[in-house]
Design an enzyme around this catalytic site. Structure first.
Site, PDB file in Angstrom:
ATOM      1  N   CYS B 103       0.852  -1.196   0.000  1.00  0.00           N
ATOM      2  CA  CYS B 103       0.000   0.000   0.000  1.00  0.00           C
ATOM      3  C   CYS B 103       0.891   1.251   0.000  1.00  0.00           C
ATOM      4  O   CYS B 103       1.914   1.286  -0.699  1.00  0.00           O
ATOM      5  CB  CYS B 103      -0.921  -0.088   1.214  1.00  0.00           C
ATOM      6  SG  CYS B 103      -2.335   1.009   1.253  1.00  0.00           S
ATOM      7  N   THR B 104       0.530   2.262   0.770  1.00  0.00           N
ATOM      8  CA  THR B 104       1.310   3.502   0.793  1.00  0.00           C
ATOM      9  C   THR B 104       2.651   3.356   1.497  1.00  0.00           C
ATOM     10  O   THR B 104       3.403   4.338   1.578  1.00  0.00           O
ATOM     11  CB  THR B 104       0.502   4.612   1.471  1.00  0.00           C
ATOM     12  OG1 THR B 104       0.025   4.128   2.724  1.00  0.00           O
ATOM     13  CG2 THR B 104      -0.680   5.042   0.610  1.00  0.00           C
TER      14      THR B 104
END
Lengths: 226, 226
Positions: B103-104
């Site tokens: 993800c981030t």
């Protein structure tokens, strides 16, 4: 009124059983509150190198809308003999909309007496134990039997939680939660090939888990293995 | 020698980004050890109602074989300005076989300077930030660029971890891990319908996350939004 979805934390659980569905329901709107409930707020060991800590206690949470019981191996079988946990599950089941489980968490629901005559599922390696608690084993990924909803092993909790999200909050809310967690699975080796998997080779390991976990609880051990 | 696969824990992360892949690699054989690493061993808040605690510290872990950096929203952007964390990532990247993210978490790798000129992915809502760190954004579910491997949003970490399991330990080991966590996905509403999803409606939320997280870090904020 806010509806509380409570995830049960106990020593030795498999963290993904709890965290998968928790991440889904935490993405629902403000009508729902997600909490993690345990005996106290001290960090406990999971079955991997990660410690988890709850946000509320059994004593402080008396009216959850939904309870999700995660599974595991030795810790979960041991929890099947934890009368304080079982008493709490029985008490809140009287008013909860849904008592749910992931993986072998269904054995804990069974030990609490909540699966008598009910269709239910669990991790494939422990499915043969469900009838010992009066449940009717299913091979579905999740089983919705009204006020009892059970999921298959570990990652199946994510699918079950999306089903519950749809049931509780509607299809749009479930789709939004799925988008937020970008649940668009691409298993690199494809889905599980159940025909090729050598499931019987795991049976001795699973039996040893039960024996080890319940060495101090001969009655329950006999009920599960006798 | 045991190969350590280390999951980075920091305040405000999305727990599933860490717990998904951790559960996969924890099922590998004794050649691999899975740990959770943070500044200290105190429980920290995730972005949901769950606290997590590490099993080792940055100071004590100097030679991981693989590092996995999970993502989140405000906590993750704030971590992009955490020089202690970034220094540790740069230091261990010199000898690690793989620096990975979910993800981030790739934005943190980017802030550490590890994505310059590299293809990479992240959560769909933050993909436009990757070029600010010199990365070449991909829409793949995971991107293996040798010593840098990145996954798309949240649940994509499970798929990436199975890919890493195959790469590190072979196909049989990856299949066994997939079987143990019963990863045979059946999203109740099917896969994500990207054409139907209203992604632009999320952009103001994502921008506000960046502004809120980096209010005290004007240089990094300008780099990401200027």
């Amino acid at each position: 009124m806010t509806k509380t979805i409570a995830y049960v934390l106990y020593p030795g659980l498999t963290a993904l059983d709890l965290v998968g569905p928790l991440t889904v329901t935490a993405a629902l709107g403000p009508e729902f509150e997600t909490v993690v409930v345990a005996r106290d707020l001290e960090p406990i060991d999971s079955d991997a190198a990660l410690r988890l800590a709850a946000t509320t206690t059994f004593a402080d949470l008396t009216d959850p809308y939904c309870v999700v019981v995660p599974g595991g191996t030795i810790g979960t079988l041991a929890a099947c003999a934890d009368e304080e946990l079982l008493d709490w599950l029985r008490a809140v089941s009287a008013t909860a909309e849904v008592m749910a489980s992931v993986c072998t968490g269904s054995l804990i629901l069974g030990a609490a007496g909540l699966l008598e005559g009910r269709p239910a599922t669990t991790h494939w390696g422990f499915r043969d134990l469900l009838p010992r608690f009066g449940a009717v084993p299913s091979t579905e990924r999740w089983v919705d039997d009204g006020d009892v909803v059970t999921a298959a092993g570990v990652s199946a909790g994510i699918d079950m939680a999306l089903h519950l999200a749809r049931r509780f909050a509607g299809e749009d809310a479930a789709r939004a939660a799925q988008l937020v967690i970008e649940y668009d699975p691409e298993p690199p080796l494809g889905p599980i090939d159940w025909e090729a998997a050598d499931l019987p080779s795991y049976q001795p390991i699973m039996r040893e888990v039960v024996r080890t976990a319940l060495a101090d609880h001969p009655d329950l051990l006999a009920r599960l293995t006798g």
